[in-house]
Motif scaffolding. Structure first.
Motif, PDB file in Angstrom:
ATOM      1  N   TYR A  78     -25.270 -10.875 -13.542  1.00  0.00           N
ATOM      2  CA  TYR A  78     -25.019 -10.846 -14.980  1.00  0.00           C
ATOM      3  C   TYR A  78     -25.692 -12.038 -15.676  1.00  0.00           C
ATOM      4  O   TYR A  78     -26.360 -11.881 -16.699  1.00  0.00           O
ATOM      5  CB  TYR A  78     -23.520 -10.842 -15.273  1.00  0.00           C
ATOM      6  N   LYS A  98     -29.429  -5.035 -22.330  1.00  0.00           N
ATOM      7  CA  LYS A  98     -28.557  -5.982 -23.024  1.00  0.00           C
ATOM      8  C   LYS A  98     -27.265  -6.135 -22.230  1.00  0.00           C
ATOM      9  O   LYS A  98     -26.547  -5.165 -21.990  1.00  0.00           O
ATOM     10  CB  LYS A  98     -28.225  -5.464 -24.428  1.00  0.00           C
ATOM     11  N   PRO A  99     -26.971  -7.353 -21.784  1.00  0.00           N
ATOM     12  CA  PRO A  99     -25.713  -7.570 -21.060  1.00  0.00           C
ATOM     13  C   PRO A  99     -24.558  -7.638 -22.059  1.00  0.00           C
ATOM     14  O   PRO A  99     -24.620  -8.378 -23.034  1.00  0.00           O
ATOM     15  CB  PRO A  99     -25.931  -8.910 -20.368  1.00  0.00           C
ATOM     16  N   TYR A 100     -23.516  -6.860 -21.821  1.00  0.00           N
ATOM     17  CA  TYR A 100     -22.362  -6.873 -22.717  1.00  0.00           C
ATOM     18  C   TYR A 100     -21.271  -7.828 -22.235  1.00  0.00           C
ATOM     19  O   TYR A 100     -20.779  -8.620 -23.020  1.00  0.00           O
ATOM     20  CB  TYR A 100     -21.772  -5.472 -22.880  1.00  0.00           C
ATOM     21  N   TYR A 111     -23.330  -3.404 -19.040  1.00  0.00           N
ATOM     22  CA  TYR A 111     -24.577  -3.642 -19.750  1.00  0.00           C
ATOM     23  C   TYR A 111     -25.136  -2.341 -20.309  1.00  0.00           C
ATOM     24  O   TYR A 111     -24.740  -1.248 -19.907  1.00  0.00           O
ATOM     25  CB  TYR A 111     -25.600  -4.340 -18.844  1.00  0.00           C
TER      26      TYR A 111
END
Length: 134
Positions: A78, A98-100, A111
């Motif tokens: 991550y 896009k990492p959430y 992500y």
């Protein structure tokens, strides 16, 4: 750390409850999440999960992935994704999703799902072919 029942990742009721319970941690806002579809993706390690969720979030469709591993360091993955995303790999020919969120207690990262080839597929080419693409 919570012991994770990995079969729950593929259960529609669990998934919808999970995204509604954790939506502020994942999306940084409180949203109404409805699950549309679940699909488990291939992984090289049977103790690792990568699951694609098709969601409806406040009326908008969004595809996100959940990654979990009993064996590998998901937090490191991550952080690596977040680093590359924030350093120019959020657009262009070579992108990272896009990492959430990384949910430490569950060893889960969420992500964005993006289309295209994975970098691992690119590594099967010769180094000259790979360098020519960059």
């Amino acid at each position: 750390m919570v012991q994770q029942n990995t079969e729950s990742f593929l259960d529609k009721k669990w998934a919808e409850k999970f995204f509604n319970k954790n939506n502020y941690q994942i999306f940084n806002e409180t949203l109404q999440v409805k699950l549309i579809n679940i699909e488990r993706s291939h992984t090289f390690d049977p103790k690792s999960y990568n699951v694609l969720y098709s969601l409806e979030i406040d009326g908008q469709k969004k595809s996100v992935r959940l990654s979990y591993s009993q064996k590998h360091d998901v937090e490191k993955a991550y952080n690596t994704m977040a680093f590359f995303y924030s350093h120019g790999f959020n657009e262009g020919k070579f992108q990272v999703p896009k990492p959430y969120a990384f949910l430490k207690d569950n060893r889960i990262m969420i992500y964005e799902n993006i289309s295209g080839q994975t970098f691992m597929n690119e590594l099967n080419q010769s180094i000259d072919e790979l360098v020519s693409k960059v």
